[in-house]
Structures are given as structure tokens and as C-alpha cells.
Scaffold this active site. Structure first.
Site, short mmCIF file in Angstrom:
data_model
loop_
_atom_site.label_atom_id
_atom_site.label_comp_id
_atom_site.label_asym_id
_atom_site.label_seq_id
_atom_site.Cartn_x
_atom_site.Cartn_y
_atom_site.Cartn_z
N ASP A 1 2.88 7.18 11.89
CA ASP A 1 1.70 6.29 11.92
C ASP A 1 1.69 5.23 13.03
O ASP A 1 1.35 4.06 12.77
CB ASP A 1 1.54 5.60 10.55
CG ASP A 1 1.33 6.58 9.39
OD1 ASP A 1 1.31 7.79 9.64
OD2 ASP A 1 1.21 6.12 8.24
N ASP B 1 -2.13 8.43 9.65
CA ASP B 1 -2.81 7.98 8.44
C ASP B 1 -4.30 8.26 8.69
O ASP B 1 -4.84 7.86 9.74
CB ASP B 1 -2.53 6.47 8.28
CG ASP B 1 -2.55 5.98 6.85
OD1 ASP B 1 -2.09 6.71 5.95
OD2 ASP B 1 -3.03 4.83 6.62
N HIS C 1 -7.75 8.25 6.65
CA HIS C 1 -8.49 8.00 5.41
C HIS C 1 -9.98 8.29 5.54
O HIS C 1 -10.59 7.99 6.58
CB HIS C 1 -8.33 6.54 4.99
CG HIS C 1 -6.92 6.15 4.65
ND1 HIS C 1 -6.15 6.86 3.76
CD2 HIS C 1 -6.14 5.12 5.08
CE1 HIS C 1 -4.97 6.28 3.66
NE2 HIS C 1 -4.93 5.24 4.46
N HIS D 1 -12.23 4.80 1.18
CA HIS D 1 -11.05 5.36 0.51
C HIS D 1 -10.62 4.46 -0.67
O HIS D 1 -10.77 3.24 -0.60
CB HIS D 1 -9.89 5.48 1.52
CG HIS D 1 -8.75 6.29 1.03
ND1 HIS D 1 -7.65 5.73 0.41
CD2 HIS D 1 -8.55 7.62 1.04
CE1 HIS D 1 -6.81 6.70 0.08
NE2 HIS D 1 -7.32 7.86 0.45
N HIS E 1 -8.70 0.69 6.89
CA HIS E 1 -7.89 1.03 8.07
C HIS E 1 -7.84 2.53 8.26
O HIS E 1 -8.04 3.30 7.32
CB HIS E 1 -6.46 0.47 7.92
CG HIS E 1 -5.69 1.14 6.81
ND1 HIS E 1 -5.85 0.79 5.49
CD2 HIS E 1 -4.79 2.16 6.82
CE1 HIS E 1 -5.08 1.56 4.73
NE2 HIS E 1 -4.42 2.40 5.52
N LYS F 1 -2.51 12.57 6.83
CA LYS F 1 -2.27 12.30 5.41
C LYS F 1 -3.19 11.18 4.94
O LYS F 1 -3.65 10.37 5.75
CB LYS F 1 -0.81 11.94 5.18
CG LYS F 1 -0.39 10.70 5.94
CD LYS F 1 1.08 10.43 5.79
CE LYS F 1 1.48 9.17 6.51
NZ LYS F 1 0.77 7.96 6.06
N CYS G 1 5.12 3.59 4.80
CA CYS G 1 5.12 5.02 5.11
C CYS G 1 6.47 5.54 5.59
O CYS G 1 6.86 6.66 5.25
CB CYS G 1 3.99 5.35 6.08
SG CYS G 1 2.38 5.16 5.24
C1 VGL Z 1 0.67 2.44 5.73
C2 VGL Z 1 -0.24 0.96 4.25
C3 VGL Z 1 -1.37 1.73 4.14
C4 VGL Z 1 1.82 2.80 6.62
C5 VGL Z 1 -0.44 3.24 5.62
O1 VGL Z 1 1.64 3.57 7.58
O2 VGL Z 1 2.93 2.29 6.36
N1 VGL Z 1 0.77 1.30 5.04
N2 VGL Z 1 -1.46 2.87 4.81
ZN ZN Z 2 -3.24 3.93 4.80
#
Ligand code: VGL
Ligand code: ZN
Length: 197
Positions: free
Chosen positions: A9, A47, A49, A53, A82, A106, A151
């Protein structure tokens, strides 16, 4: 052993100026780029979404970002909007090398979040990454990226549970660190047999 680098990410929304900015998130881009050539395979996660979401505070009336909610699959932190599919925030940091072997997205199912690159937050629904790694004969993983305490943490713990030899390279990760989540993540990773290097 066949050794893959998994870059978690490293996207605009997790870097300074982004919607869920992690302090120093952009500082890990150059070191990650520099290490890619040392691995047998490079996998990047993204990431990804849907708009509105269920992990977004804005999808729940009266809820603010960073509050907790009980979802059918368990507790869930509510985040600022995000990494919405196709947005600038969801794009990789512009300086990140993206010439890896696989980009795994994901968190695209509206009703469930996915911190881990292996399973969604119900800890049951697979992303398919294990099958990819197994069929390529990859048994050793080094994880880097954002965020250490979400993550990266969940991906590392799941990878260890699945039997991979897992190292998290801490100097190429940055944490959100809400309510001690960084220390808790480090303890959980160590307890699962992940090597923190
Ligand atoms: C993440 C919070 C929400 C991450 C992703 O990549 O750690 N954290 N979505
Ligand atoms: Zn996220």
C-alpha cells in the site's frame, strides 16, 4: 528458498498530503525501489475501496474517523475516505517502481475491509495471494510499506500462519500509531513468528 518482496500500500493517500497520511510515508519509497532487484519476485498491494466503502466513517451517520464500530465480521476502525478505486489517492506514490510481477488489489468489497494481503477482515475470505505464491514456489517473504500497524501487520501475521518464512523490514515501513497500535502490532507480529528486522 524463493524469496518475494511484498510492498504494501505505498499509495498517495497514505503519504503526506493524502487522505490517511502516514508520517514519513514517502520516505520509504527510495529504499524500497533500491531493494527490489534483490528479490526473486516483487508483489505490490493496492488498497482499492469502492466509493462509500463500509470502512469509511462517512458511510455511518454520527461516526467520526478513527472511531470503532462493530461489523458482522468483528470490530472495525472507521477511516477517512481513502484509496477510492481509480482516484489519485489510490494511485501508487509517483516515484514508486511499479515494474513488479503482480499488483494485488484488496478492500474492493463494499461490506468488508481487507487489511491483510491474504484474507479480508473476516479472516476467512481469501484474496488469492497464497495460491499465487504457492504456484510460483515462493516460500520466503519480506514485507515493507504502509502502514506497519495495519496492513503490514495483518499481512505478516497471516503469512506466518500460512507457513511462509516472514521478515518485516521495519526501516522500510511507517506506522499510523493510534492508541498504541504500533507497539501492539510489533508484539503480535513477533508472537506469530515474524522476524522484525
Ligand atoms: C490501511 C487503514 C485503512 C493500511 C488501509 O494500508 O495500513 N490502513 N486501509
Ligand atoms: Zn483502506
Amino acid at each position: 528458498m524463493t524469496h518475494a518482496l511484498i510492498v504494501i500500500d505505498v499509495q498517495n493517500d497514505f503519504c503526506p498530503g493524502g487522505a490517511l497520511a502516514v508520517a514519513g510515508g514517502d520516505e520509504i519509497v527510495a529504499p524500497i525501489n533500491a531493494m527490489m532487484d534483490e528479490f526473486d519476485a516483487v508483489i505490490l498491494t493496492q488498497d482499492w475501496h469502492s466509493a462509500a466503502h463500509s470502512s469509511f466513517a462517512s458511510s455511518h451517520t454520527g461516526k467520526a474517523p478513527f472511531e470503532m464500530i462493530e461489523m458482522p465480521y468483528g470490530p472495525q476502525v472507521l477511516w477517512p475516505d481513502h484509496c477510492i478505486q481509480g482516484s489519485h489517492g489510490a494511485a501508487f506514490h509517483p516515484a514508486l517502481r511499479t515494474d513488479g510481477d503482480l499488483i494485488l488489489r484488496k478492500g474492493f468489497r463494499p461490506a468488508i475491509d481487507s487489511y491483510s494481503a491474504f484474507f479480508e477482515n473476516d479472516h476467512k475470505t481469501p484474496t488469492g495471494l497464497k495460491g499465487y505464491l504457492d504456484t510460483r514456489g515462493i516460500d520466503r517473504l519480506t514485507l515493507v510499506g504502509l502502514a506497519t500497524d495495519f496492513c503490514v501487520h495483518y499481512s505478516a501475521v497471516d503469512a506466518a500462519k500460512l507457513g511462509f518464512d516472514v521478515t518485516v523490514l521495519m526501516k522500510a515501513c511507517k506506522a499510523i500509531d493510534m492508541d498504541g497500535s504500533r507497539a501492539a502490532a510489533e508484539n503480535a507480529m513477533r508472537a506469530s513468528g515474524v522476524v522484525l528486522a
